[in-house]
Scaffold this motif. Structure first.
Motif, PDB file in Angstrom:
ATOM      1  N   UNK A  61       0.837  -1.199   0.000  1.00 21.31           N
ATOM      2  CA  UNK A  61       0.000   0.000   0.000  1.00 21.31           C
ATOM      3  C   UNK A  61       0.873   1.252   0.000  1.00 21.31           C
ATOM      4  N   UNK A  62       1.968   1.191   0.754  1.00 19.04           N
ATOM      5  CA  UNK A  62       2.889   2.332   0.811  1.00 19.04           C
ATOM      6  C   UNK A  62       3.503   2.641  -0.542  1.00 19.04           C
ATOM      7  N   UNK A  63       3.843   1.610  -1.299  1.00 22.29           N
ATOM      8  CA  UNK A  63       4.409   1.829  -2.637  1.00 22.29           C
ATOM      9  C   UNK A  63       3.391   2.483  -3.572  1.00 22.29           C
ATOM     10  N   UNK A  64       2.138   2.040  -3.473  1.00 24.39           N
ATOM     11  CA  UNK A  64       1.084   2.660  -4.286  1.00 24.39           C
ATOM     12  C   UNK A  64       0.892   4.115  -3.882  1.00 24.39           C
ATOM     13  N   UNK A  65       0.886   4.349  -2.567  1.00 23.43           N
ATOM     14  CA  UNK A  65       0.727   5.712  -2.068  1.00 23.43           C
ATOM     15  C   UNK A  65       1.899   6.589  -2.512  1.00 23.43           C
ATOM     16  N   UNK A  66       3.102   6.044  -2.447  1.00 22.32           N
ATOM     17  CA  UNK A  66       4.295   6.797  -2.827  1.00 22.32           C
ATOM     18  C   UNK A  66       4.195   7.288  -4.271  1.00 22.32           C
ATOM     19  N   UNK A  67       3.763   6.437  -5.150  1.00 17.74           N
ATOM     20  CA  UNK A  67       3.607   6.824  -6.555  1.00 17.74           C
ATOM     21  C   UNK A  67       2.603   7.967  -6.689  1.00 17.74           C
ATOM     22  N   UNK A  68       1.478   7.852  -6.006  1.00 16.18           N
ATOM     23  CA  UNK A  68       0.455   8.898  -6.042  1.00 16.18           C
ATOM     24  C   UNK A  68       0.978  10.199  -5.434  1.00 16.18           C
ATOM     25  N   UNK A  69       1.690  10.089  -4.300  1.00 20.77           N
ATOM     26  CA  UNK A  69       2.250  11.268  -3.640  1.00 20.77           C
ATOM     27  C   UNK A  69       3.244  11.990  -4.545  1.00 20.77           C
ATOM     28  N   UNK A  70       4.081  11.237  -5.230  1.00 21.75           N
ATOM     29  CA  UNK A  70       5.065  11.853  -6.110  1.00 21.75           C
ATOM     30  C   UNK A  70       4.389  12.612  -7.249  1.00 21.75           C
ATOM     31  N   UNK A  71       3.330  12.052  -7.793  1.00 22.60           N
ATOM     32  CA  UNK A  71       2.590  12.742  -8.856  1.00 22.60           C
ATOM     33  C   UNK A  71       1.990  14.050  -8.346  1.00 22.60           C
ATOM     34  N   UNK A  72       1.405  14.029  -7.159  1.00 18.56           N
ATOM     35  CA  UNK A  72       0.815  15.240  -6.568  1.00 18.56           C
ATOM     36  C   UNK A  72       1.891  16.272  -6.240  1.00 18.56           C
ATOM     37  N   UNK A  73       3.030  15.789  -5.748  1.00 21.18           N
ATOM     38  CA  UNK A  73       4.129  16.678  -5.366  1.00 21.18           C
ATOM     39  C   UNK A  73       4.622  17.484  -6.561  1.00 21.18           C
ATOM     40  N   UNK A  74       4.738  16.837  -7.696  1.00 19.92           N
ATOM     41  CA  UNK A  74       5.264  17.501  -8.897  1.00 19.92           C
ATOM     42  C   UNK A  74       4.354  18.613  -9.410  1.00 19.92           C
ATOM     43  N   UNK A  75       3.135  18.680  -8.919  1.00 20.67           N
ATOM     44  CA  UNK A  75       2.198  19.724  -9.351  1.00 20.67           C
ATOM     45  C   UNK A  75       2.384  21.038  -8.585  1.00 20.67           C
ATOM     46  N   UNK A  76       3.178  21.020  -7.526  1.00 22.71           N
ATOM     47  CA  UNK A  76       3.429  22.243  -6.748  1.00 22.71           C
ATOM     48  C   UNK A  76       4.332  23.177  -7.546  1.00 22.71           C
ATOM     49  N   UNK A  77       4.248  24.480  -7.255  1.00 21.05           N
ATOM     50  CA  UNK A  77       4.910  25.480  -8.097  1.00 21.05           C
ATOM     51  C   UNK A  77       6.409  25.615  -7.867  1.00 21.05           C
ATOM     52  N   UNK A  78       6.859  25.571  -6.630  1.00 17.94           N
ATOM     53  CA  UNK A  78       8.293  25.747  -6.375  1.00 17.94           C
ATOM     54  C   UNK A  78       8.873  24.474  -5.767  1.00 17.94           C
ATOM     55  N   UNK A  79      10.182  24.387  -5.818  1.00 24.22           N
ATOM     56  CA  UNK A  79      10.856  23.223  -5.230  1.00 24.22           C
ATOM     57  C   UNK A  79      10.598  23.192  -3.725  1.00 24.22           C
ATOM     58  N   UNK A  80      10.668  24.342  -3.083  1.00 28.60           N
ATOM     59  CA  UNK A  80      10.412  24.397  -1.642  1.00 28.60           C
ATOM     60  C   UNK A  80       9.005  23.891  -1.325  1.00 28.60           C
ATOM     61  N   UNK A  81       8.020  24.319  -2.095  1.00 28.99           N
ATOM     62  CA  UNK A  81       6.637  23.871  -1.882  1.00 28.99           C
ATOM     63  C   UNK A  81       6.521  22.367  -2.118  1.00 28.99           C
ATOM     64  N   UNK A  82       7.238  21.853  -3.125  1.00 28.22           N
ATOM     65  CA  UNK A  82       7.199  20.415  -3.401  1.00 28.22           C
ATOM     66  C   UNK A  82       7.775  19.617  -2.241  1.00 28.22           C
ATOM     67  N   UNK A  83       8.944  20.029  -1.770  1.00 24.55           N
ATOM     68  CA  UNK A  83       9.625  19.279  -0.701  1.00 24.55           C
ATOM     69  C   UNK A  83       8.811  19.342   0.591  1.00 24.55           C
ATOM     70  N   UNK A  84       8.306  20.523   0.929  1.00 26.68           N
ATOM     71  CA  UNK A  84       7.499  20.668   2.137  1.00 26.68           C
ATOM     72  C   UNK A  84       6.227  19.822   2.041  1.00 26.68           C
ATOM     73  N   UNK A  85       5.543  19.894   0.910  1.00 33.22           N
ATOM     74  CA  UNK A  85       4.327  19.099   0.696  1.00 33.22           C
ATOM     75  C   UNK A  85       4.639  17.614   0.838  1.00 33.22           C
ATOM     76  N   UNK A  86       5.733  17.186   0.234  1.00 32.39           N
ATOM     77  CA  UNK A  86       6.112  15.775   0.266  1.00 32.39           C
ATOM     78  C   UNK A  86       6.257  15.280   1.704  1.00 32.39           C
TER      79      UNK A  86
END
Length: 197
Positions: A61-86
């Motif tokens: 389940x964690x691997x499936x979630x990780x894939x989904x999380x990474x896709x959502x993370x890449x939609x953030x505008x800045x690198x800082x926002x991506x890393x913090x969101x992640x």
């Protein structure tokens, strides 16, 4: 997919439903077997105990979630926002998994050795993903120059260390649930240190 893998997938699905319904502590192998129309001894062919089954379900389940999380993370505008969101979402997910499965701090202590072994491959995927974000932050001069793999590894290890410290405190304090909010605040503080003002 061969027959064994197909059966394991069905067992995993049944187990997940039982863990969500009864919690890890109250779920028995009989519950899981009955939900599939099998007997408990059939499950021992695939898993040595309930905890091993839970760990495999959690990692999948964690691997499936990780894939989904990474896709959502890449939609953030800045690198800082991506890393913090992640990292925020990672903490929230971990807390939700423990609470949904009604895992006490004591049971978590028993699961950690097996979980760490299974989690190693997932962690390597996280490090590669996070390093790619950090590399972009370094390129854009949002982050001080550093080795992105080492920085990603350090951040993941620090994040996990803070989670484990929080769990240890909950065990010592005999808490019924684990409160990760202070740990998340510490991660946010660490992340602020790596980004240029």
């Amino acid at each position: 997919m061969d027959k064994k893998e197909s059966v394991k997938k069905q067992i995993g699905k049944a187990a997940k439903e039982c863990f969500l319904k009864y919690g890890l502590e109250k779920t028995t192998l009989d519950d899981i077997a009955k939900s599939m129309g099998l007997n408990k001894s059939s499950l021992f062919y695939y898993y040595k105990n309930k905890e091993a089954l839970f760990l495999e379900v959690a990692v999948n389940e964690g691997e499936e979630y990780l894939k989904s999380l990474q896709e959502k993370t890449l939609k953030k505008k800045s690198v800082e926002a991506m890393v913090l969101f992640y990292f925020e979402e990672r903490f929230n997910y971990y807390m939700a998994v423990l609470n949904l499965n009604k895992i006490t701090p004591e049971t978590l202590q028993k699961l950690i050795p097996g979980f760490l072994e299974l989690y190693e491959s997932v962690m390597q995927k996280e490090i590669v993903f996070l390093a790619s974000l950090l590399k972009e932050g370094i390129r854009k001069k949002e982050i001080f120059k550093a080795d992105p793999i080492r920085l990603a590894t350090s951040l993941i290890i620090m994040s996990d260390s803070i989670k484990h410290y929080t769990e240890q405190r909950a065990v010592l304090e005999k808490a019924e649930q684990i409160d990760y909010s202070k740990g998340l605040d510490e991660i946010k503080y660490l992340l602020k240190l790596i980004f240029r003002p």
